[in-house]
Enzyme design. Structure first.
Site, PDB file in Angstrom:
ATOM      1  N   GLY A   1     -26.432  -6.808  59.918  1.00 40.95           N
ATOM      2  CA  GLY A   1     -25.286  -6.244  59.954  1.00 40.95           C
ATOM      3  C   GLY A   1     -24.209  -6.236  59.492  1.00 40.95           C
TER       4      GLY A   1
ATOM      5  CE1 TYR B   1     -20.489   3.897  67.816  1.00 40.88           C
ATOM      6  CE2 TYR B   1     -19.523   5.536  66.660  1.00 40.88           C
ATOM      7  CZ  TYR B   1     -19.486   3.900  66.548  1.00 40.88           C
ATOM      8  OH  TYR B   1     -19.557   2.927  65.996  1.00 40.88           O
TER       9      TYR B   1
END
Ligand SMILES: NC(=O)c1ccc[n+]([C@@H]2O[C@H](COP(=O)([O-])OP(=O)(O)OC[C@H]3O[C@@H](n4cnc5c(N)ncnc54)[C@H](OP(=O)(O)O)[C@@H]3O)[C@@H](O)[C@H]2O)c1
Length: 304
Positions: free
Chosen positions: A13, A166
């Protein structure tokens, strides 16, 4: 003297693209991840980018605070022995869990997005200070804007909504980042946050199309929110790594600290909540309580 960098979650990523960018800028890069095969593939790509300063992989599950302590111990001992500076630490690890995760009795997104990078940074401060000028880059997110700003406990009361939880953990980490920058004024250690914007990665794949991740209020306008998410995560990981690479390497930022590098790879104004003294104090208290620097402290605070 070799410039060295550690990139957490650096085998895939945005983290891998950040590691490649740092290798291209001449750093000897250590990437941290869980999967050894993925780590080996990442190192091959890093070595192709910078054959003069080979990269390496160290295995650690950064969701485990014990493994974070062990990793910090390894890195600190190595730098002390070699005398090489730790020039850059990129705390890139992050996770959004569609379903609530329990990690050693703590809510998972707070552990991975805040307590883990907090603990690694605190344990490496003597090493970073010895190697100054050095930089810490903490990866943030636009999701801080939807965070519940309640930090009495690790987990706020009420139902679990992945995107908001988050964002709250990222807000805690941003508050810590800006607070740490102040604490370290004059030490030669700069502390910056980098906002990647968004990219299609393992973390976003499948999660951003699931309405369960947002609060009931946002679900009412889900088609709109979903379109926004799809657009926001359409960039490549390489593009999303630019803010971290800039924060870690741009000579124009030398000596500057407490900045947020936005998705266009230029400084942006931080969220006001991240400098709210009430939030900063509460995050500091939660961090010290739930991510003690030694296991002895951890055992004393959580007997049994
Ligand atoms: N993608 C976005 O749109 C976006 C937007 C804003 C902010 N961010 C932030 O950018 C950072 C990188 O995001 P990403 O989308 O690239 O994430 P990602 O796709 O989940 O990153 C994959 C990398 O993370 C490693 N990793 C995952 N969990 C780990 C753990 N517990 N311990 C060690 N390594 C772990 C993986 O290695 P293994 O498989 O070996 O464990 C792999 O190297 C995160 O902080 C994220 O919050 C991302």
């Amino acid at each position: 003297m070799t410039k060295t960098a550690v990139v957490t979650a650096g085998t895939g990523g945005i983290g891998l693209e950040t590691a490649l960018g740092l290798a291209a800028a001449g750093f000897a890069v250590t990437v941290i991840g869980r999967d050894a095969d993925r780590g080996a593939r990442a190192v091959e790509r890093i070595n192709a980018e910078n054959p003069a300063h080979p990269g390496r992989f160290l295995a650690a599950d950064l969701a485990s605070l014990d493994q974070v302590r062990a990793l910090a111990g390894t890195l600190a001992a190595e730098h002390a022995a070699s005398g090489e500076p730790l020039t850059v630490l990129v705390n890139n690890v992050g996770a959004m869990f569609t379903k609530r995760q329990d990690i050693d009795g703590l809510e998972g997104s707070f552990v991975v997005n805040h307590l883990s990078p907090y603990l690694l940074t605190e344990l490496l401060l003597p090493t970073l200070t010895a190697g100054a000028p050095s930089r810490v880059v903490n990866v943030t997110s636009v999701s801080v804007a939807v965070a519940r700003r309640v930090f009495d406990e690790v987990e706020p009361p009420g139902g679990y909504y992945a995107f908001h939880w988050y964002g709250r953990a990222k807000l805690a980490n941003l508050a810590y980042t800006l607070d740490l920058a102040k604490r370290l004024q004059g030490t030669g250690v700069s502390v910056l946050a980098a906002d990647p914007g968004g990219a299609a990665t393992d973390m976003t794949n499948g999660t951003m199309t699931n309405p369960d991740i947002v609060s009931p209020a946002l679900r009412l306008v889900w088609p709109l929110v979903r379109r926004m998410f799809v657009r926001a995560t359409s960039a490549t990981a390489a593009t999303a790594a630019r803010p971290s690479i800039t924060a870690a390497t741009d000579p124009a930022l030398a000596g500057r600290t407490g900045l947020v590098i936005g998705s266009s790879a230029t400084p942006v104004t931080p969220s006001r909540a991240a400098t709210n003294p009430r939030i900063v104090d509460a995050v500091r208290r939660l961090s010290q309580t739930h991510a003690p620097l030694t296991t002895t402290q951890a055992n004393t605070q959580h007997p049994g």
